[in-house]
Design an enzyme around this catalytic site. Structure first.
Site, PDB file in Angstrom:
ATOM      1  N   LYS A 110      43.642  26.897  52.584  1.00 58.56           N
ATOM      2  CA  LYS A 110      44.120  26.554  51.240  1.00 58.56           C
ATOM      3  C   LYS A 110      43.091  25.768  50.447  1.00 58.56           C
ATOM      4  CE  LYS A 110      48.960  26.864  52.325  1.00 58.56           C
ATOM      5  NZ  LYS A 110      49.198  28.076  51.531  1.00 58.56           N
ATOM      6  N   THR A 160      55.781  25.847  41.167  1.00 60.05           N
ATOM      7  CA  THR A 160      55.479  27.262  40.939  1.00 60.05           C
ATOM      8  C   THR A 160      56.668  28.101  41.385  1.00 60.05           C
ATOM      9  OG1 THR A 160      54.354  27.529  43.065  1.00 60.05           O
ATOM     10  CG2 THR A 160      52.983  26.926  41.184  1.00 60.05           C
ATOM     11  N   ASP A 208      47.178  29.289  45.673  1.00 60.12           N
ATOM     12  CA  ASP A 208      45.814  28.735  45.709  1.00 60.12           C
ATOM     13  C   ASP A 208      45.065  29.065  44.421  1.00 60.12           C
ATOM     14  OD1 ASP A 208      46.291  27.777  48.243  1.00 60.12           O
ATOM     15  OD2 ASP A 208      45.368  29.484  49.251  1.00 60.12           O
ATOM     16  N   SER A 211      44.647  37.387  40.266  1.00 61.61           N
ATOM     17  CA  SER A 211      44.401  37.389  41.718  1.00 61.61           C
ATOM     18  C   SER A 211      45.410  38.253  42.464  1.00 61.61           C
ATOM     19  CB  SER A 211      44.383  35.962  42.273  1.00 61.61           C
ATOM     20  OG  SER A 211      45.679  35.519  42.569  1.00 61.61           O
ATOM     21  N   GLY A 243      43.333  40.401  49.230  1.00 61.14           N
ATOM     22  CA  GLY A 243      42.541  39.295  49.791  1.00 61.14           C
ATOM     23  C   GLY A 243      42.769  37.997  49.048  1.00 61.14           C
TER      24      GLY A 243
HETATM   25  P1  ADP Z   1      52.844  30.352  46.583  1.00 62.52           P
HETATM   26  O1  ADP Z   1      51.823  31.439  46.755  1.00 62.52           O
HETATM   27  O2  ADP Z   1      52.291  28.987  46.897  1.00 62.52           O
HETATM   28  O3  ADP Z   1      54.169  30.605  47.237  1.00 62.52           O
HETATM   29  P2  ADP Z   1      54.031  31.162  44.075  1.00 62.52           P
HETATM   30  O4  ADP Z   1      54.549  32.376  44.766  1.00 62.52           O
HETATM   31  O5  ADP Z   1      55.007  30.277  43.408  1.00 62.52           O
HETATM   32  O6  ADP Z   1      53.119  30.271  45.020  1.00 62.52           O
HETATM   33  O7  ADP Z   1      52.958  31.671  42.997  1.00 62.52           O
HETATM   34  C1  ADP Z   1      52.089  30.798  42.346  1.00 62.52           C
HETATM   35  C2  ADP Z   1      51.796  31.318  40.953  1.00 62.52           C
HETATM   36  O8  ADP Z   1      51.179  32.612  41.042  1.00 62.52           O
HETATM   37  C3  ADP Z   1      53.012  31.537  40.076  1.00 62.52           C
HETATM   38  O9  ADP Z   1      53.391  30.330  39.444  1.00 62.52           O
HETATM   39  C4  ADP Z   1      52.508  32.585  39.105  1.00 62.52           C
HETATM   40  O10 ADP Z   1      51.684  31.999  38.103  1.00 62.52           O
HETATM   41  C5  ADP Z   1      51.596  33.437  39.980  1.00 62.52           C
HETATM   42  N1  ADP Z   1      52.288  34.607  40.545  1.00 62.52           N
HETATM   43  C6  ADP Z   1      52.839  34.724  41.774  1.00 62.52           C
HETATM   44  N2  ADP Z   1      53.397  35.949  41.941  1.00 62.52           N
HETATM   45  C7  ADP Z   1      53.170  36.619  40.790  1.00 62.52           C
HETATM   46  C8  ADP Z   1      53.488  37.954  40.310  1.00 62.52           C
HETATM   47  N3  ADP Z   1      54.162  38.826  41.080  1.00 62.52           N
HETATM   48  N4  ADP Z   1      53.110  38.274  39.046  1.00 62.52           N
HETATM   49  C9  ADP Z   1      52.432  37.404  38.267  1.00 62.52           C
HETATM   50  N5  ADP Z   1      52.094  36.162  38.654  1.00 62.52           N
HETATM   51  C10 ADP Z   1      52.467  35.776  39.890  1.00 62.52           C
END
Ligand code: ADP
Length: 309
Positions: A41, A222, A254, A284, A289
């Site tokens: 991370k 998030t 991340d 991302s 990856g």
């Molecule tokens: P983690 O990977 O720590 O579980 P999250 O799943 O909450 O975190 O995702 C972190 C951020 O990544 C979100 O707040 C959003 O900005 C972005 N994100 C995650 N999944 C998507 C998706 N399917 N489409 C667009 N953005 C996404």
């Protein structure tokens, strides 16, 4: 002006194998694909912050082995300084063994943090000047927690803003949270840390209050594809994520935290920084990856221009 920031955290080599099915205990399965890559991370967030334009001091700890080369090569590739790395002569570089079922996409992961869980007081003393000289320090919960506590203490005592990405979840002390500029849990971690299940604005407000009561200054949660909840200076809102076709959401958090750090270091308000971080994470998740999927600043700027409100 872009201020200097420190990312203090883990490095592990991701060793990913795809298999027709996940082995049961005692079973050996012939896999179909293997890939090795830089991960952890802390490292992912450092790469995301650097590639998105941050002036990043990346601090982590490696072993004296071939796995350490994976970190060095990844840093070399993007031009991230290798001056703030520690080494453990006895303990191996951290690794993550990741098995992915190619039919169901279910996975099994074993992380051995190795060297990056052996960060000592002496190690930290050697980078104290860098920490003090940073505008922000970004931490996660993947290295030995006493090291995190020490870095947070130095930062707070010197007016450096501390951001705590509470991933992966582990219990943390109130003292660690007290005086932090910002916490950035995901929904699951927010519930684990506050006891409040987070699923909408109202419940997020309740969870945020628990953090405020512990002395945290700002709260950001998030919410995956729904975006991000921000509570700052008495204003609380959910900033929606960008609509994109996600193919691999590993490391989305991340990407988000790294992007947030860069935007804040450029003097952006938390709200605008969260939008920038949403863009970075959205880019991302459209690539496979973790570190290789972190976008460049040019890609983020183009994406934001395309999606102007
Ligand atoms: P983690 O990977 O720590 O579980 P999250 O799943 O909450 O975190 O995702 C972190 C951020 O990544 C979100 O707040 C959003 O900005 C972005 N994100 C995650 N999944 C998507 C998706 N399917 N489409 C667009 N953005 C996404």
């Amino acid at each position: 002006m872009t201020k200097k920031v420190t990312v203090f955290g883990s490095f592990v080599v991701d060793l990913m194998g795809r298999t027709p099915h996940l082995p049961v205990p005692g079973e050996t399965v012939k896999g179909s694909f293997f890939k090795q890559g830089a991960g952890g991370k802390g490292f992912n967030q450092g790469i995301a912050a650097h590639k998105s334009g941050g002036n990043v001091v990346m601090i982590t700890k490696l072993g004296r082995d071939s796995m350490a080369e994976v970190a060095l090569n990844a840093m070399e590739e993007v031009g991230l300084s290798k001056d703030y790395l520690f080494y453990n002569d006895e303990v191996a570089t951290g690794i993550a063994l990741i098995l992915v079922d190619e039919n169901t996409s279910q996975n099994e992961i074993v992380i051995v943090p190795g060297a990056c869980s052996t960060i000592t007081e002496e190690d930290i003393a050697s980078v104290e000047a860098q920490i003090k000289d940073s505008a922000y320090v970004l931490l996660q919960l993947e290295v030995n927690q006493d090291a995190n506590e020490r870095v947070a203490k130095i930062a707070k005592e010197n007016g450096v803003r501390v951001i705590i990405n509470t991933a992966p979840y582990q219990p943390i002390t109130d003292d660690f949270l007290k005086g932090a500029y910002l916490v950035t849990p995901n929904e699951v971690e927010a519930e684990e840390l506050t006891g409040v299940p987070v699923n909408d604005l109202e419940s997020a407000n309740k969870a945020a209050q628990v953090f405020f009561d512990k002395g945290v200054q700002n709260v950001l949660i998030t919410l995956g594809s729904r975006g991000v909840y921000v509570n700052s200076n008495g204003r609380a809102e959910i900033i929606p994520a960008f609509h994109v076709k996600a193919i691999d959401t590993t490391g989305a958090g991340d990407a988000f935290n790294g992007g947030l750090l860069t935007a804040l270091s450029e003097g952006k308000e938390l709200w605008e920084a969260a939008r920038f971080a949403n863009a970075l994470a959205a880019l991302s998740v459209q690539k496979l990856g973790t570190t290789p999927s972190m976008p460049t600043r040019a890609e983020i700027d183009a994406f934001l221009a395309e999606h102007a409100e």
